[in-house]
Motif scaffolding. Structure first.
Motif, short mmCIF file in Angstrom:
data_model
loop_
_atom_site.label_atom_id
_atom_site.label_comp_id
_atom_site.label_asym_id
_atom_site.label_seq_id
_atom_site.Cartn_x
_atom_site.Cartn_y
_atom_site.Cartn_z
N MET A 16 -10.59 62.78 -23.87
CA MET A 16 -10.46 61.72 -22.93
C MET A 16 -11.58 61.09 -22.40
O MET A 16 -12.46 61.87 -22.03
N TRP A 17 -12.05 59.94 -23.08
CA TRP A 17 -13.26 59.08 -22.47
C TRP A 17 -12.88 58.61 -20.88
O TRP A 17 -12.04 57.49 -20.92
N HIS A 18 -13.77 59.17 -19.99
CA HIS A 18 -13.55 58.65 -18.69
C HIS A 18 -14.47 57.18 -18.72
O HIS A 18 -15.72 57.23 -18.58
N PRO A 19 -13.82 56.10 -18.39
CA PRO A 19 -14.55 54.86 -18.44
C PRO A 19 -15.43 54.64 -17.38
O PRO A 19 -16.48 53.88 -17.54
N GLU A 20 -15.17 55.15 -16.16
CA GLU A 20 -16.14 55.04 -15.06
C GLU A 20 -17.13 55.91 -14.99
O GLU A 20 -18.07 55.76 -14.31
N ARG A 21 -17.21 57.15 -15.50
CA ARG A 21 -18.00 58.12 -15.82
C ARG A 21 -18.91 58.33 -16.81
O ARG A 21 -20.08 58.34 -17.02
N GLY A 22 -18.35 57.41 -18.06
CA GLY A 22 -19.15 57.44 -19.36
C GLY A 22 -19.36 59.04 -19.86
O GLY A 22 -20.33 59.29 -20.38
N GLY A 54 -5.78 62.70 -17.48
CA GLY A 54 -6.01 61.34 -17.24
C GLY A 54 -6.85 61.15 -16.29
O GLY A 54 -7.06 61.92 -15.36
N TRP A 55 -7.54 60.15 -15.92
CA TRP A 55 -8.40 59.87 -15.02
C TRP A 55 -7.79 59.08 -13.89
O TRP A 55 -6.67 58.18 -14.20
N VAL A 56 -7.48 59.42 -12.79
CA VAL A 56 -7.17 58.75 -11.51
C VAL A 56 -8.20 58.20 -10.85
O VAL A 56 -7.90 57.01 -10.47
N ASP A 57 -9.50 58.49 -10.47
CA ASP A 57 -10.61 57.63 -10.22
C ASP A 57 -11.88 58.33 -10.68
O ASP A 57 -11.67 59.05 -11.54
N ARG A 58 -13.07 57.86 -10.19
CA ARG A 58 -14.25 58.36 -10.70
C ARG A 58 -14.47 59.68 -10.66
O ARG A 58 -14.97 60.44 -11.50
N ILE A 74 -13.72 66.40 -9.90
CA ILE A 74 -14.60 66.85 -10.88
C ILE A 74 -15.89 67.38 -10.28
O ILE A 74 -16.49 68.40 -10.74
N PRO A 75 -16.34 66.88 -9.08
CA PRO A 75 -17.58 67.29 -8.44
C PRO A 75 -17.45 68.89 -8.13
O PRO A 75 -18.50 69.50 -7.99
N GLY A 269 -11.37 50.69 -29.44
CA GLY A 269 -10.17 51.29 -28.87
C GLY A 269 -9.84 50.78 -27.50
O GLY A 269 -10.62 49.98 -27.03
N GLN A 270 -8.63 51.18 -27.07
CA GLN A 270 -8.14 50.86 -25.73
C GLN A 270 -9.00 51.61 -24.77
O GLN A 270 -9.49 52.75 -24.90
N ARG A 271 -9.31 51.06 -23.77
CA ARG A 271 -9.82 51.61 -22.58
C ARG A 271 -8.73 52.57 -22.09
O ARG A 271 -7.44 52.04 -22.04
N GLU A 272 -9.08 53.67 -21.82
CA GLU A 272 -8.37 54.60 -21.35
C GLU A 272 -7.45 54.49 -20.02
O GLU A 272 -8.24 54.08 -19.19
N HIS A 273 -6.44 54.36 -19.91
CA HIS A 273 -5.51 54.00 -18.97
C HIS A 273 -5.61 54.69 -17.85
O HIS A 273 -5.54 56.08 -17.86
N ARG A 274 -5.69 54.30 -16.40
CA ARG A 274 -5.63 55.03 -15.37
C ARG A 274 -4.31 55.38 -14.90
O ARG A 274 -3.41 55.00 -14.89
N VAL A 275 -4.41 56.87 -14.39
CA VAL A 275 -3.04 57.32 -13.89
C VAL A 275 -2.82 57.03 -12.35
O VAL A 275 -3.73 57.20 -11.67
N ILE A 276 -1.87 56.53 -12.28
CA ILE A 276 -1.45 56.07 -10.87
C ILE A 276 -0.64 57.51 -10.05
O ILE A 276 0.61 57.55 -10.44
#
Length: 277
Positions: A16-22, A54-58, A74-75, A269-276
């Protein structure tokens, strides 16, 4: 394709590519590990099988394990249970999963030894975990049309990828229909992802490739991989034109088996969708 990461995963999965973290996140299910690699490389060890996220936020993921869906920081590496997932069934674990365009998260389960029909596919959306499909042996190929009107999934054992219509909230409506039948070619559909044009790209276990199919199910082309047991693709990179592919080393004596690869996708590709949550 070239080697992105040299770690030989027994069962690499869930890129899963995290679009905000690269960064690319991926898993070794049998090794009970999650990895991340961008500017730096990190890994986390768990006491149970982990398989998808899935990614929720950064700084936050929704991560699937054998017993639940977890809010993962993540941190710090801390995790907090969001909801149990077959926690009372010691014979199953999570497998393939992906976020949908509406912000839901789909996750499949399967038997630890691929017991027949022991698994299911669920969707978590706005606090509710709902079972969508059951009697699944090896859940895979969970992915979505860009406009959110169609979901794909498969039972690898059946060698067929199913498609099902979605309503505006992302819940299935109507019965799934066969989108792609690979029995005649003897191909084993594993993880899949859909590009921005609606083409489905499917890792085919044992075939050393990721194969592309149009929204109508017509074969487009295949991208060869250096390892035979390709398990799941993901689009990523700064412009979404890089294809990442996980593979598995289990059961093989293969030099490149289990490594994670990347290369030009030849599509966006599509940008990976954010999980709400």
């Amino acid at each position: 394709m070239q080697v992105f990461d040299h770690t030989a995963c027994a069962l690499g999965e869930g890129p899963m590519w995290h679009p905000e973290r690269g960064e690319l996140f991926w898993f070794d299910i049998l090794g009970k590990r999650m990895f991340a690699k961008g500017a730096q490389r990190r890994e986390w060890q768990f006491d149970e099988h982990v398989s998808a996220c899935g990614w929720v936020d950064r700084d936050t993921l929704l991560m699937a394990s054998a017993s639940g869906l977890w809010r993962f920081d993540i941190p710090t590496g801390d995790r907090e249970l969001v909801t149990a997932l077959e926690a009372d069934n010691p014979t199953t674990r999570s497998n393939d999963g992906r976020a949908d365009p509406q912000g839901g998260f789909w996750i499949g389960t399967m038997g630890l030894n691929a017991e027949a029909y022991a698994g299911a596919i669920y969707r978590y959306y706005k606090g509710e975990l709902r079972k969508l499909f059951d009697r699944i042996t090896i859940s895979n190929a969970i992915c979505f049309a860009p406009d959110g009107t169609r979901a794909y999934f498969c039972d690898t054992f059946s060698k067929q990828i199913q498609a099902v219509a979605l309503n505006s909230d992302g819940w299935p409506e109507g019965e799934p229909e066969v989108f792609l039948d690979l029995k005649g070619e003897g191909l084993n559909p594993d993880g899949a992802v859909v590009d921005a044009d609606g083409n489905l790209w499917n890792a085919q276990w044992g075939a050393s490739r990721v194969a592309g199919y149009s929204p109508a199910g017509a074969f487009v082309r295949a991208i060869d991989a250096p390892a035979s047991q390709t398990s799941c693709p993901a689009f990523g990179g700064p412009d979404g034109t890089t294809l990442f592919v996980t593979t598995a080393a289990v059961g093989l004596d293969e030099a490149e088996g289990g490594k994670t690869f990347y290369g030009p996708a030849g599509t966006t590709g599509q940008r990976e969708h954010r999980v709400i949550l």
